[in-house]
Scaffold this motif. Sequence first.
Motif, mmCIF file in Angstrom:
data_model
loop_
_atom_site.group_PDB
_atom_site.id
_atom_site.type_symbol
_atom_site.label_atom_id
_atom_site.label_comp_id
_atom_site.label_asym_id
_atom_site.label_seq_id
_atom_site.Cartn_x
_atom_site.Cartn_y
_atom_site.Cartn_z
ATOM 1 N N TRP A 290 -6.418 22.999 -35.629
ATOM 2 C CA TRP A 290 -5.471 23.821 -34.864
ATOM 3 C C TRP A 290 -5.971 25.252 -34.707
ATOM 4 C CZ3 TRP A 290 -2.709 27.902 -37.363
ATOM 5 C CH2 TRP A 290 -1.811 28.587 -36.538
ATOM 6 N N CYS A 291 -6.393 25.847 -35.801
ATOM 7 C CA CYS A 291 -6.784 27.256 -35.786
ATOM 8 C C CYS A 291 -8.059 27.493 -34.996
ATOM 9 C CB CYS A 291 -6.972 27.753 -37.226
ATOM 10 S SG CYS A 291 -7.427 29.489 -37.356
ATOM 11 N N ASN A 292 -9.056 26.632 -35.176
ATOM 12 C CA ASN A 292 -10.365 26.879 -34.587
ATOM 13 C C ASN A 292 -10.493 26.382 -33.150
ATOM 14 O OD1 ASN A 292 -10.732 27.817 -37.151
ATOM 15 N ND2 ASN A 292 -12.493 26.542 -37.639
ATOM 16 N N ASN A 293 -9.501 25.608 -32.686
ATOM 17 C CA ASN A 293 -9.437 25.289 -31.265
ATOM 18 C C ASN A 293 -8.608 26.387 -30.609
ATOM 19 O OD1 ASN A 293 -8.494 24.260 -28.700
ATOM 20 N ND2 ASN A 293 -9.174 22.238 -29.358
ATOM 21 N N ARG A 294 -9.275 27.323 -29.971
ATOM 22 C CA ARG A 294 -8.605 28.550 -29.536
ATOM 23 C C ARG A 294 -7.492 28.287 -28.521
ATOM 24 N NH1 ARG A 294 -10.006 30.431 -34.107
ATOM 25 N NH2 ARG A 294 -12.200 30.977 -34.317
ATOM 26 N N ARG A 295 -7.644 27.272 -27.698
ATOM 27 C CA ARG A 295 -6.597 26.980 -26.722
ATOM 28 C C ARG A 295 -5.320 26.536 -27.435
ATOM 29 N NH1 ARG A 295 -7.621 22.867 -21.798
ATOM 30 N NH2 ARG A 295 -8.859 24.655 -21.099
ATOM 31 N N LYS A 306 0.877 18.968 -32.840
ATOM 32 C CA LYS A 306 0.920 17.509 -32.929
ATOM 33 C C LYS A 306 -0.518 16.981 -32.967
ATOM 34 C CE LYS A 306 5.235 17.361 -30.294
ATOM 35 N NZ LYS A 306 5.920 16.910 -29.050
ATOM 36 N N PRO A 307 -1.048 16.758 -34.166
ATOM 37 C CA PRO A 307 -2.471 16.425 -34.294
ATOM 38 C C PRO A 307 -2.843 14.990 -33.961
ATOM 39 C CG PRO A 307 -1.455 16.460 -36.446
ATOM 40 C CD PRO A 307 -0.398 16.905 -35.480
ATOM 41 N N ARG A 308 -1.838 14.070 -33.915
ATOM 42 C CA ARG A 308 -2.172 12.660 -33.704
ATOM 43 C C ARG A 308 -1.339 12.032 -32.599
ATOM 44 N NH1 ARG A 308 -3.916 13.989 -38.454
ATOM 45 N NH2 ARG A 308 -1.923 14.272 -39.508
ATOM 46 N N LYS A 309 -1.713 10.846 -32.226
ATOM 47 C CA LYS A 309 -1.110 10.180 -31.075
ATOM 48 C C LYS A 309 0.353 9.811 -31.295
ATOM 49 C CE LYS A 309 -5.429 8.235 -29.277
ATOM 50 N NZ LYS A 309 -6.156 6.990 -28.921
ATOM 51 N N ASP A 310 0.796 9.776 -32.553
ATOM 52 C CA ASP A 310 2.188 9.393 -32.792
ATOM 53 C C ASP A 310 3.179 10.484 -32.361
ATOM 54 O OD1 ASP A 310 1.970 11.330 -34.744
ATOM 55 O OD2 ASP A 310 2.018 9.940 -36.427
ATOM 56 N N GLY A 311 2.655 11.660 -32.013
ATOM 57 C CA GLY A 311 3.502 12.718 -31.487
ATOM 58 C C GLY A 311 4.274 13.503 -32.531
ATOM 59 N N LYS A 312 4.026 13.227 -33.801
ATOM 60 C CA LYS A 312 4.730 13.954 -34.857
ATOM 61 C C LYS A 312 4.089 15.329 -35.050
ATOM 62 C CE LYS A 312 6.421 10.006 -37.520
ATOM 63 N NZ LYS A 312 6.445 9.339 -38.853
ATOM 64 N N THR A 313 4.940 16.298 -35.303
ATOM 65 C CA THR A 313 4.432 17.648 -35.549
ATOM 66 C C THR A 313 3.953 17.779 -36.981
ATOM 67 O OG1 THR A 313 6.584 18.490 -36.263
ATOM 68 C CG2 THR A 313 6.095 18.570 -33.884
ATOM 69 N N ILE A 314 3.244 18.855 -37.259
ATOM 70 C CA ILE A 314 2.808 19.144 -38.626
ATOM 71 C C ILE A 314 4.013 19.226 -39.559
ATOM 72 C CG2 ILE A 314 1.807 20.945 -40.111
ATOM 73 C CD1 ILE A 314 -0.315 19.362 -38.660
ATOM 74 N N GLU A 316 6.834 17.687 -39.328
ATOM 75 C CA GLU A 316 7.343 16.333 -39.578
ATOM 76 C C GLU A 316 6.402 15.535 -40.472
ATOM 77 O OE1 GLU A 316 9.794 15.490 -35.438
ATOM 78 O OE2 GLU A 316 7.607 15.284 -35.462
ATOM 79 N N LEU A 317 5.115 15.738 -40.304
ATOM 80 C CA LEU A 317 4.140 14.981 -41.078
ATOM 81 C C LEU A 317 4.083 15.377 -42.548
ATOM 82 C CD1 LEU A 317 1.139 14.885 -38.563
ATOM 83 C CD2 LEU A 317 2.401 12.902 -39.412
ATOM 84 N N TYR A 318 4.195 16.664 -42.813
ATOM 85 C CA TYR A 318 3.927 17.139 -44.169
ATOM 86 C C TYR A 318 5.061 17.890 -44.833
ATOM 87 C CZ TYR A 318 -0.894 16.230 -42.648
ATOM 88 O OH TYR A 318 -2.035 15.645 -42.170
ATOM 89 N N PHE A 319 5.986 18.436 -44.074
ATOM 90 C CA PHE A 319 6.944 19.356 -44.669
ATOM 91 C C PHE A 319 8.411 18.963 -44.461
ATOM 92 C CE2 PHE A 319 3.074 21.720 -43.633
ATOM 93 C CZ PHE A 319 2.748 22.232 -44.872
ATOM 94 N N SER A 320 8.666 17.801 -43.932
ATOM 95 C CA SER A 320 10.063 17.388 -43.715
ATOM 96 C C SER A 320 10.614 16.692 -44.959
ATOM 97 C CB SER A 320 10.132 16.443 -42.518
ATOM 98 O OG SER A 320 9.346 15.293 -42.738
#
Length: 320
Positions: A290-295, A306-314, A316-320
């Motif tokens: 996320w950080c190093n992809n400037r766009r 949302k790093p993966r195809k399942d559409g879950k946000t960070i 939701e994936l790690y902090f919910s």
Amino acid sequence: MRIGLYDADKTKYPNLPLMKISAWHKAQGDTAEFAIPIKPYDRVYVSKVFGKEYSPLPNICFRADEIVYGGTGFAITIENGKEVYHKDRDPNLPPEIEHIYPDYGLYPELTKDTAYGFLTRGCCNNCGFCIVSKKEGLCSTKVADLSEFWKGQKNIELLDANLLACKDRAELIGQLSASRAWVNFSQGLDARFITQEVAELLTTVKTKRVHFAFDFMKNEKAIKRGLEIYKRVSNLSDDKAIVYILTNYDTTIADDLYRVNLVRALGYLPDVRIYRKPTAPQVLKDLQRWCNNRRIFRTCEFMDYKPRKDGKTIKELYFS
């Protein structure tokens, strides 16, 4: 003598010790070239900067009366998962070779109009992930003037570990400034040593980009102060002022995200670096992506990414 040279790393950087060894032997009337395995030599020098984990030594047999192995790479072993540096296995080059003008013709494709070298050696930080302090000492000390390895090239690759920690920094920065060459501080600059005077001196050096590092939370106050001063004096845009963020070493993911956001708030571009990436948790790899992809970095916050195809946000994936 017929001298063969072997670069065991083959990175994007030329092997500076081999360039100096080549220059010294040629000054003695010897021949020196990259070693060809089937060709006989009186002596072959094998140089290795990085440890086995990073650049394994190829299985090559040289035809030589003598083979000399040197470089930090041969002095590093992996013990209990950690790098151990053996200083007794890493002798310095003799002074007459260490201080000779390098043979840039050895790497014409890498050194075209570019000079490489050290103005200082040593570093006060003694970081566990770096062997510079163990190898070169805990004090950054001037070891050369710029003229020792630069003769008018348009670009200078400065390899110093911690130039700003040296008491002679003003003199050395002045030499870089006076050269009017484009300077790349390849190992970055220590923001803790940035003062108004140092910042003003640095702005006189021609640089395309400046790098700092924010490795440890304990240094937050001093790093923040230095970054604020440099930003105010230089007024560089964030894409030309970058701060490395070391992760997977001694910080938590909360620490890592805090440093990323602080650096961004100060007007710098954070660059996440992962120590030993194979052992890193997936959330750190997502943070780096996320950080190093400037766009992506400029269009959404990390928790909304949302790093993966399942559409879950960070979140939701790690902090919910």
